[in-house]
Design an enzyme around this catalytic site. Structure first.
Site, PDB file in Angstrom:
ATOM      1  N   LYS A 278       1.686  -3.330   8.821  1.00  0.00           N
ATOM      2  CA  LYS A 278       2.880  -2.505   8.706  1.00  0.00           C
ATOM      3  C   LYS A 278       4.072  -3.288   9.249  1.00  0.00           C
ATOM      4  CE  LYS A 278       3.719   2.059   8.873  1.00  0.00           C
ATOM      5  NZ  LYS A 278       3.261   3.382   9.090  1.00  0.00           N
TER       6      LYS A 278
ATOM      7  N   ASP B  41       3.675  12.687  15.012  1.00  0.00           N
ATOM      8  CA  ASP B  41       3.972  12.689  13.581  1.00  0.00           C
ATOM      9  C   ASP B  41       2.722  12.989  12.764  1.00  0.00           C
ATOM     10  OD1 ASP B  41       5.615  12.607  11.423  1.00  0.00           O
ATOM     11  OD2 ASP B  41       5.854  10.430  11.362  1.00  0.00           O
TER      12      ASP B  41
ATOM     13  N   LEU C 179       0.833  -1.206   0.000  1.00  0.00           N
ATOM     14  CA  LEU C 179       0.000   0.000   0.000  1.00  0.00           C
ATOM     15  C   LEU C 179       0.861   1.246   0.000  1.00  0.00           C
ATOM     16  CD1 LEU C 179      -2.641  -0.981   2.699  1.00  0.00           C
ATOM     17  CD2 LEU C 179      -3.077  -0.664   0.277  1.00  0.00           C
ATOM     18  N   GLY C 180       2.055   1.128   0.563  1.00  0.00           N
ATOM     19  CA  GLY C 180       2.926   2.292   0.622  1.00  0.00           C
ATOM     20  C   GLY C 180       4.075   2.010   1.543  1.00  0.00           C
TER      21      GLY C 180
ATOM     22  N   GLY D   3       8.189   6.379   6.662  1.00  0.00           N
ATOM     23  CA  GLY D   3       9.388   6.438   7.468  1.00  0.00           C
ATOM     24  C   GLY D   3       9.603   5.188   8.297  1.00  0.00           C
ATOM     25  N   PHE D   4       8.532   4.531   8.688  1.00  0.00           N
ATOM     26  CA  PHE D   4       8.682   3.429   9.620  1.00  0.00           C
ATOM     27  C   PHE D   4       8.699   2.055   8.981  1.00  0.00           C
ATOM     28  CE2 PHE D   4       6.979   6.843  12.232  1.00  0.00           C
ATOM     29  CZ  PHE D   4       7.965   6.894  13.191  1.00  0.00           C
ATOM     30  N   GLY D   5       8.310   1.981   7.765  1.00  0.00           N
ATOM     31  CA  GLY D   5       8.327   0.665   7.153  1.00  0.00           C
ATOM     32  C   GLY D   5       7.296   0.547   6.054  1.00  0.00           C
TER      33      GLY D   5
ATOM     34  N   VAL E 296       3.887  -0.958   4.206  1.00  0.00           N
ATOM     35  CA  VAL E 296       2.532  -1.314   4.619  1.00  0.00           C
ATOM     36  C   VAL E 296       1.883  -2.148   3.524  1.00  0.00           C
ATOM     37  CG1 VAL E 296       0.327  -0.450   5.462  1.00  0.00           C
ATOM     38  CG2 VAL E 296       2.392   0.914   5.755  1.00  0.00           C
TER      39      VAL E 296
END
Ligand SMILES: *[C@@H]1O[C@H](CO)[C@@H](O)[C@H](O)[C@H]1NC(C)=O
Ligand SMILES: *[C@@H]1O[C@H](CO)[C@@H](O)[C@H](O)[C@H]1NC(C)=O
Ligand SMILES: *[C@@H]1O[C@H](CO)[C@@H](O)[C@H](O)[C@H]1NC(C)=O
Ligand SMILES: *[C@@H]1O[C@H](CO)[C@@H](O)[C@H](O)[C@H]1NC(C)=O
Ligand SMILES: *[C@@H]1O[C@H](CO)[C@@H](O)[C@H](O)[C@H]1NC(C)=O
Ligand SMILES: *[C@@H]1O[C@H](CO)[C@@H](O)[C@H](O)[C@H]1NC(C)=O
Length: 665
Positions: free
Chosen positions: A367, A463, A344-345, A348-350, A352
């Protein structure tokens, strides 16, 4: 004569004995109870009061009336009961509504309602003294109308759902109080005892593997004689709300005038295993023993490979989070092995991925966050689980998690319309009109207000930005990803405070001190407001060496008296200019470099709802205090990479900001 006397005594004794009702069910194989609603017996002998449905109720009563007052005495006699229950919900720490042990003049009152009424009362008879109902509720939803203390409590109810006395679920062990989660999915035992002489009620709760604690959870001195009629029915009532939850009773014993017989814990029926199906190899492999050794070896090899493929980390402390821990295997199946097609995208964190859970068919977004350090993982998971209890229509629900070596997987409800930034920057090529944007803005304000002020503890999002705002099927804005940056706070070196967040949304004091506060969230919210109205990113690169800082640009428009010029040209003419101006000015106000001047989210909501007029921002000496990102010298510490447009040397941006500052506004 003497024979008659003996006969009479015998008769008296039998009468007295027959009045002292006593029964024990170690499982419900013998099916002697009266059931209604959704209640049923499972094939393995459990009593399931509600069967995985929403807004339903179920009752189970001992079929014969129980005599609570004997003919010679208007006082309620002593009684004692104990039962084992379990509640299983589809979600992480969210279920509902609960189970009540009931003593009632009939097998339930007429026209009971589900949800918060627990299948026992309705809005008319709740609280009526002629109910003659005594109950002990195990309640997993906090209903303020009934003065519930929290969403995980045990209460003594008399004629109404507002408990006479209640306590958070838990038990005393060696003088220490231990919390229990009613909807953890694990079996627990309850004891309810009434002493007819002392007029005292004790309620005790414990996990199934713990003997009855000496100290009760609740003790209430109250004469039940005016409340109970002499002949009453005893049983259970249960209801569900808007979350699929099953309420089970596994064993029950009751006794008038004495101690209820102990339940044979080992003989109780077994709850279904968490997760689902048995391992393939177990069911398939066993019959093969006699067939072929070769085949078995082959299977074993496959099994080992499969085990490695689906290996996860599971430590003892995670037992408490049982139902909210997803199996890696299920997540892998759900996302078709984390195929690129399901991506899906990636933020910054990983990365998904979209998925559909194998059994429930629930659509999820998974995620994958890479995380090498095990340090702080326990605290983080505790926090994630507690975040899973956050419930608000403007937050993306977190359903659970899974851990593997070097990796954490977070499972969220899937949001069909994706993230807001795509709509602002023409991808997909759908432009949101003003009323849609304004609704999203108000929704996100409410969600953030909930995090800051309405939940039991203050949650700083850390965030906020358009790419962290997701749109559900009705295009409501929902905040995602809250608390995630916390993971990196527990990072390897506790001495350095990393600045985590996204450039353009970072409050100046945040970059200076590394401390996050609710007002640094408000700063980011300000940048978000401008982003949504203007359809531009907070920091945009123009040409080789120049950046436009959105807030400065809007400020310039406002100073020229043309703040409306700043709006997204894609909005066309169909907008309410007073709303657009309000949001732009509010964006400037939230972007104030002085945290104390920024409004709190409560005020933001009031301004947006126009309950309170926006203060005159020209009086706030914006020009002298400045609107800027301030200094970014700590930024090199940042452990994250940012979405492409923000990925650029910081020194550059601050020099732009500085030149703008010195440019004298
Ligand atoms: C629950 O019980 C109701 C009524 O007995 C029944 O119609 C329904 O199919 C059951 N649902 C499940 C999921 O077992
Ligand atoms: C319970 O007792 C009260 C009076 O004590 C009486 O009015 C009422 O009818 C009784 N209820 C039932 C169901 O017997
Ligand atoms: C309480 O319930 C009784 C019996 O249903 C009814 O007659 C009475 O009006 C109710 N009282 C109140 C205050 O609603
Ligand atoms: C028990 O729960 C309460 C709130 O429900 C919380 O304040 C407390 O810290 C918890 N205690 C432990 C030992 O987890
Ligand atoms: C309730 O608990 C207290 C403390 O353990 C005990 O002294 C009392 O006898 C109990 N009462 C009943 C009714 O069990
Ligand atoms: C009625 O029973 C209560 C307790 O069950 C007892 O304390 C009381 O003395 C009894 N009264 C009579 C008149 O027997």
């Amino acid at each position: 004569m003497s024979l008659n006397l003996v006969a009479m005594v015998f008769l008296l004794v039998t009468v007295v004995v027959s009045e002292d009702t006593s029964f024990t069910y170690n499982g419900f194989q013998s099916n002697h109870l009266y059931l209604d609603g959704d209640a049923e017996f499972t094939t393995n002998g459990m009593l399931r009061l509600t069967n995985d449905t929403k807004q339903q109720k179920g009752h189970a009563f001992y079929p014969n009336p129980v005599v609570f007052k004997n003919t010679f005495n208007a006082s309620v006699s002593s009684f004692s009961t104990t039962f084992v229950f379990a509640m299983r919900s589809e979600y992480l720490n969210l279920g509902g509504d609960g189970i009540v042990f009931v003593i009632s003049p009939t097998k339930g009152l007429p026209n009971p309602l589900p949800s918060q009424y627990l299948g026992l009362f309705n809005e008319i008879n709740n609280g009526n003294k002629s109910n003659h109902v005594f109950g002990v509720e195990l309640d997993t939803i906090q209903n303020s109308e009934f003065g519930d203390i929290n969403d995980n409590h045990v209460g003594i109810d008399i004629n109404e759902l507002k408990s006479v006395k209640s306590a958070p679920a838990g038990y005393f062990s060696g003088g220490e109080f231990k919390n229990l989660s009613l909807i953890s999915g694990y079996s627990m035992q309850v004891w309810v005892e009434y002493d007819g002489v002392k007029k005292q009620i004790n309620v005790t709760l414990a996990p199934i593997y713990v003997d009855k604690p000496e100290n009760p959870l609740l003790s209430l001195t109250k004469d039940l004689s005016p409340i109970l009629n002499s002949s009453m029915y005893v049983g259970f009532s249960s209801s569900t709300g808007s979350v699929l939850t099953s309420h089970y009773v596994l064993g029950w014993s009751f006794k008038m005038n004495g101690q209820a017989q102990k339940l044979a814990i080992c003989e109780l029926p077994k709850l279904p295993r968490f997760g689902n199906k048995e391992s393939m190899v177990l069911t398939v492999g066993l019959p093969l023993i006699s067939i072929s050794l070769v085949l078995m070896v082959a299977l074993a090899v496959v099994h080992v490979m499969k085990r490695r493929k689906f290996a996860e980390l599971l430590e003892d402390w995670e037992q408490d989070y049982g139902p909210h821990r997803f199996k890696f295997k299920d997540l892998s199946i759900a996302t078709k092995g984390f195929r690129e097609n399901e991506l899906l995208g990636s933020g910054g964190f990983g990365r998904v991925y979209k998925g559909v859970m194998p059994v429930s068919k629930i659509e999820v977004a998974v995620k994958r966050v890479s995380h090498e350090s095990r340090q702080g993982m326990r605290e983080f998971v505790a926090e994630i689980v507690s975040i899973g209890r956050l419930r608000h229509r403007n937050l993306v629900p977190l359903l659970g998690y899974c851990r593997r070596k070097g990796e954490l997987l977070l499972v969220y409800e899937y949001m069909p319309n994706g993230s807001l930034d795509k709509y602002l920057y023409n991808h997909p090529r759908v432009t949101l009109n003003w009323s849609q944007r304004f609704r999203i803005i108000k929704g996100i304000a409410l969600g953030l207000f909930y995090l800051h002020e309405e939940w039991e503890q203050v949650v700083v999002h850390r965030d906020i930005k358009a790419s962290n705002v997701l749109l559900d099927a009705e295009l409501n804005g929902r905040l995602g990803d809250f608390g995630l940056s916390r993971l990196y706070d527990h990072g390897t070196d506790p001495q350095t405070t990393h600045v985590v967040g996204t450039l353009g949304y970072l409050a100046p004091e945040h970059t200076r001190t590394g401390k996050v506060t609710t007002s640094s969230d408000v700063f980011a919210f300000g940048a978000f407001l401008l982003e949504v109205v203007c359809g531009r990113r907070p920091v945009e690169q123009v040409g080789e060496s120049e950046s436009v800082i959105l807030v400065d640009w809007v400020y310039e428009c406002w100073k020229r008296g043309e703040v409306l010029e700043a709006k997204d040209p894609n909005l066309g003419t169909n907008y309410r200019s007073e709303e657009v101006v309000l949001v732009l000015k509010l964006g400037l106000l939230c972007s104030h470099s002085e945290p104390l001047v920024r409004p709190c989210m409560r005020q933001v909501v009031q301004y947006l709802e126009r309950d309170v007029p926006l203060p005159d921002i020209s009086l706030l000496s914006l020009s002298s205090a400045g609107l800027s990102f301030g200094h970014h010298e700590d930024f090199q510490d940042c452990p994250m990479s940012y979405p492409s447009s923000m990925d650029r040397p910081l020194s550059h941006t601050s020099s732009i900001a500085e030149s703008l500052l010195s440019g004298g506004r």
